[in-house]
Design a protein around this motif. Structure first.
Motif, short mmCIF file in Angstrom:
data_model
loop_
_atom_site.label_atom_id
_atom_site.label_comp_id
_atom_site.label_asym_id
_atom_site.label_seq_id
_atom_site.Cartn_x
_atom_site.Cartn_y
_atom_site.Cartn_z
N MET A 177 -11.48 4.80 -48.17
CA MET A 177 -11.04 5.68 -47.10
C MET A 177 -12.15 6.69 -46.82
O MET A 177 -12.84 7.13 -47.73
CB MET A 177 -9.78 6.42 -47.51
N ILE A 178 -12.28 7.03 -45.55
CA ILE A 178 -13.29 8.00 -45.15
C ILE A 178 -12.59 9.12 -44.39
O ILE A 178 -11.94 8.89 -43.38
CB ILE A 178 -14.38 7.35 -44.28
N GLY B 79 -16.45 13.26 -43.78
CA GLY B 79 -17.41 12.26 -44.24
C GLY B 79 -17.27 11.92 -45.71
O GLY B 79 -18.00 11.09 -46.22
N LYS B 80 -16.31 12.56 -46.37
CA LYS B 80 -16.09 12.24 -47.79
C LYS B 80 -15.46 10.85 -47.90
O LYS B 80 -14.53 10.52 -47.18
CB LYS B 80 -15.18 13.27 -48.43
N VAL B 81 -16.02 10.06 -48.81
CA VAL B 81 -15.52 8.71 -49.06
C VAL B 81 -14.64 8.74 -50.30
O VAL B 81 -15.05 9.23 -51.35
CB VAL B 81 -16.68 7.71 -49.25
N GLU C 234 -19.42 13.37 -38.69
CA GLU C 234 -19.60 13.23 -40.14
C GLU C 234 -18.88 11.99 -40.66
O GLU C 234 -19.40 11.26 -41.51
CB GLU C 234 -19.08 14.48 -40.88
N GLN C 235 -17.70 11.75 -40.14
CA GLN C 235 -16.92 10.58 -40.54
C GLN C 235 -17.60 9.30 -40.04
O GLN C 235 -17.70 8.31 -40.77
CB GLN C 235 -15.50 10.69 -39.98
N SER D 73 -22.87 4.32 -42.93
CA SER D 73 -23.59 4.22 -44.20
C SER D 73 -22.85 3.32 -45.20
O SER D 73 -23.45 2.45 -45.84
CB SER D 73 -23.80 5.62 -44.79
N LEU D 74 -21.54 3.54 -45.34
CA LEU D 74 -20.74 2.73 -46.27
C LEU D 74 -20.74 1.27 -45.86
O LEU D 74 -20.93 0.37 -46.69
CB LEU D 74 -19.31 3.26 -46.33
N ILE D 75 -20.54 1.00 -44.59
CA ILE D 75 -20.50 -0.39 -44.11
C ILE D 75 -21.85 -1.06 -44.34
O ILE D 75 -21.91 -2.21 -44.80
CB ILE D 75 -20.06 -0.46 -42.64
N LYS D 76 -22.95 -0.37 -44.06
CA LYS D 76 -24.28 -0.95 -44.30
C LYS D 76 -24.47 -1.29 -45.78
O LYS D 76 -24.99 -2.36 -46.11
CB LYS D 76 -25.38 0.02 -43.84
#
Length: 163
Positions: free
Chosen positions: A1-2, A6-8, A47-48, A54-57
């Motif tokens: 979850m994001i 922008g916190k994951v 930010e999200q 970034s996470l998906i990459k």
């Protein structure tokens, strides 16, 4: 979850299947990412968005996922209805096209590459916002253009020339 900042937040381990879309086989072979928020009513904070890209990459690299396999919940064929589009998730304001653009790292569309004869012109038209492709990141250059698409392109050219 994001989250919006922008916190994951990690959920269960990636190796453990979960029910994140309405297709049993897709649930077994995919990774669900939840962007917190009701994107029917709100815009995604930058930010999200950046954290999501970034996470998906990172996940694409780690699990060898290709860009055409990055789908929204609504793109999955539902076991319940037997068709895609059985949900509005993630919402009309979800920045899918912009996210796919960010994930493509400069490649304009999935179905054309640097060897496409008009790649320079396509990149320029896309950068100017005259052409956008479909919601999944395809240009479909070998299909006929509809009247509606032609009018939209003409409108964008006129608006651009007025600025």
């Amino acid at each position: 979850m994001i989250g919006h900042t922008g916190k994951v937040f990690n959920g269960q381990p990636v190796e453990q299947p979960s029910w994140h879309c309405t297709n049993y086989n897709a649930n077994l072979a995919s990774i669900g990412i939840c962007f917190l928020g009701n994107f029917e009513n709100i815009e995604m904070p930058i930010e999200q968005f950046n954290a999501g890209v970034s996470l998906i990459k990172d996940l694409m690299k780690k699990y060898n996922v290709t860009l055409p396999n990055i789908l929204r919940h609504r793109d999955i064929v539902s076991d319940i209805t037997g068709r895609a589009g059985s949900t509005e998730c993630p919402g009309k304001n979800f920045p899918c096209v912009h996210m796919l653009d960010a994930l493509r790292d400069g490649k304009p569309f999935f179905d054309i590459g640097e060897d496409y004869p008009y790649i320079t012109e396509i990149k320029t038209l896309k950068q100017l916002g005259i052409i956008k492709g479909d919601s999944k990141g395809y240009l479909k250059p070998h299909e006929y253009i509809t009247r509606e698409e032609a009018i939209i392109i003409a409108y964008r050219v006129i608006k651009l020339s007025q600025n």
